[in-house]
Design an enzyme around this catalytic site. Structure first.
Site, PDB file in Angstrom:
ATOM      1  CG  HIS A 166      -0.283  -0.100   2.522  1.00 28.53           C
ATOM      2  ND1 HIS A 166      -0.969   0.033   3.705  1.00 28.53           N
ATOM      3  CD2 HIS A 166       1.019  -0.305   2.873  1.00 28.53           C
ATOM      4  CE1 HIS A 166      -0.151  -0.091   4.727  1.00 28.53           C
ATOM      5  NE2 HIS A 166       1.066  -0.296   4.243  1.00 28.53           N
ATOM      6  CG  HIS A 167       4.003   1.982   2.282  1.00 24.18           C
ATOM      7  ND1 HIS A 167       3.184   2.813   3.018  1.00 24.18           N
ATOM      8  CD2 HIS A 167       4.449   1.023   3.142  1.00 24.18           C
ATOM      9  CE1 HIS A 167       3.138   2.366   4.275  1.00 24.18           C
ATOM     10  NE2 HIS A 167       3.888   1.294   4.361  1.00 24.18           N
ATOM     11  CB  ALA A 168       3.426   0.922  -4.634  1.00 23.24           C
ATOM     12  CG  ASP A 189       2.142   6.242   2.045  1.00 19.66           C
ATOM     13  OD1 ASP A 189       2.031   5.003   1.920  1.00 19.66           O
ATOM     14  OD2 ASP A 189       3.250   6.816   1.987  1.00 19.66           O
TER      15      ASP A 189
END
Length: 305
Positions: free
Chosen positions: A121-123, A164
């Site tokens: 989920h940080h990509a 993010d």
């Protein structure tokens, strides 16, 4: 379907340098643990294929995807990801995205399904960070929307770190509602704006965490009324996690996962689960924690689906 669908590919494990802090071995270890403990049987397991380029570029820039897959990323961009490039890691990255897409489609068909990886989920669209290269949750949501299999998606992100990249990707897309409940004082330093963010104080324990979650979840489901829930069941909320700052126990994580899945299933919302983050030196304990979402999903599947 009499058993919970579970998704796994041997390519979920790619070699890393000795001593690297990303616990790559947990993905294969989780799959074998689930089989050995008879949580699942081989007949329940589905193997994904790699997603075509046009699926990846529903979220990510074609230049970024091509540069990463061909090993042409600049050194600074590669360091930001935190994983050294290799052809095996490219295969692994794509297999995980394909796995989450397959998990989502199985959830639509059967009501509930679990991947044995995922939660990157940080990509962001044009760069990776925090061990995340392509955002499997975002790509899965966009593929299902493009194929008109769903019209509204809810992402429930309970990893200890804010989702993010996912929040940024869907900031202007009302078809995907992003809900992130995370430790306030943890990576990433700069938070993005999810549709609903619930920042938690460091050191929060089981009962306070579960009460906070249930203060939001039932009304959120009613408000969004999703065709599909993508659930990021990160276990870095655990008190022993090396990169987390919360204080949940194994029992608390199981209660959390069971609560999310049962609440969704009772209301008739299909759920696709990914395992999210989890870091530690005790590999056996880490694998056990990641197995909890599969154990909870198995119980809910038998009871309600």
């Amino acid at each position: 379907m009499s058993h919970l669908p579970v998704v796994y590919h041997p390519q979920y494990v790619a070699p890393l340098p000795t001593g690297h802090r990303f616990p790559m071995a947990k993905f294969g270890g989780l799959y074998h643990h689930l089989l050995q403990e008879r949580v699942i049987e081989p007949t329940q397991v589905y193997q994904p294929g790699a997603p075509p380029l046009e699926w990846l570029t529903l979220v990510h820039g074609v230049g970024y995807v091509t540069a990463y897959c061909q090993g042409h990323l600049e050194a600074k961009a590669q360091r930001r990801i935190g994983l050294p490039w290799s052809p095996d890691l490219v295969q692994r990255t794509c297999a995980v995205v394909g796995g989450t897409i397959l998990t989502a489609k199985l959830a639509l068909r059967h009501g509930l399904a679990c991947n044995t990886a995922g939660g990157t989920h940080h990509a962001f669209p044009d760069y990776g960070t925090g061990f995340c290269i392509f955002n499997d949750l975002a790509v899965a949501a966009r593929v299902l929307l493009q194929q008109a299999l769903v019209q509204q998606v809810l992402i429930i992100d309970l990893d200890v770190h804010q989702g993010d990249g996912t929040a940024w990707i869907f900031n202007q897309d009302p078809r995907v509602f992003t809900f992130s409940m995370h430790c306030a004082v943890n990576f990433p330093g700069t938070k993005q704006l999810s549709d609903l963010d619930v920042p938690l104080p460091a050191g929060m324990q089981d009962d306070a965490y579960l009460k906070t979650l249930m203060d939001y979840l039932p009304s959120l489901l009613q408000q969004v009324n999703p065709d599909l829930v993508l659930y990021d069941a990160g276990v870095d909320t655990h008190q022993a996690d090396r990169l987390g700052k919360l204080a949940m126990s194994d029992a608390g994580i199981y209660r959390r996962d069971h609560c999310v899945l049962k609440t969704c299933a009772r209301a008739g919302y299909p759920v696709a689960c990914v395992i999210g983050g989890g870091y530690g030196d005790d590999m056996e304990a880490l694998i056990w924690r990641h197995s909890l979402v599969h154990r909870a999903a198995t119980a809910v599947f038998r009871e309600l689906i």
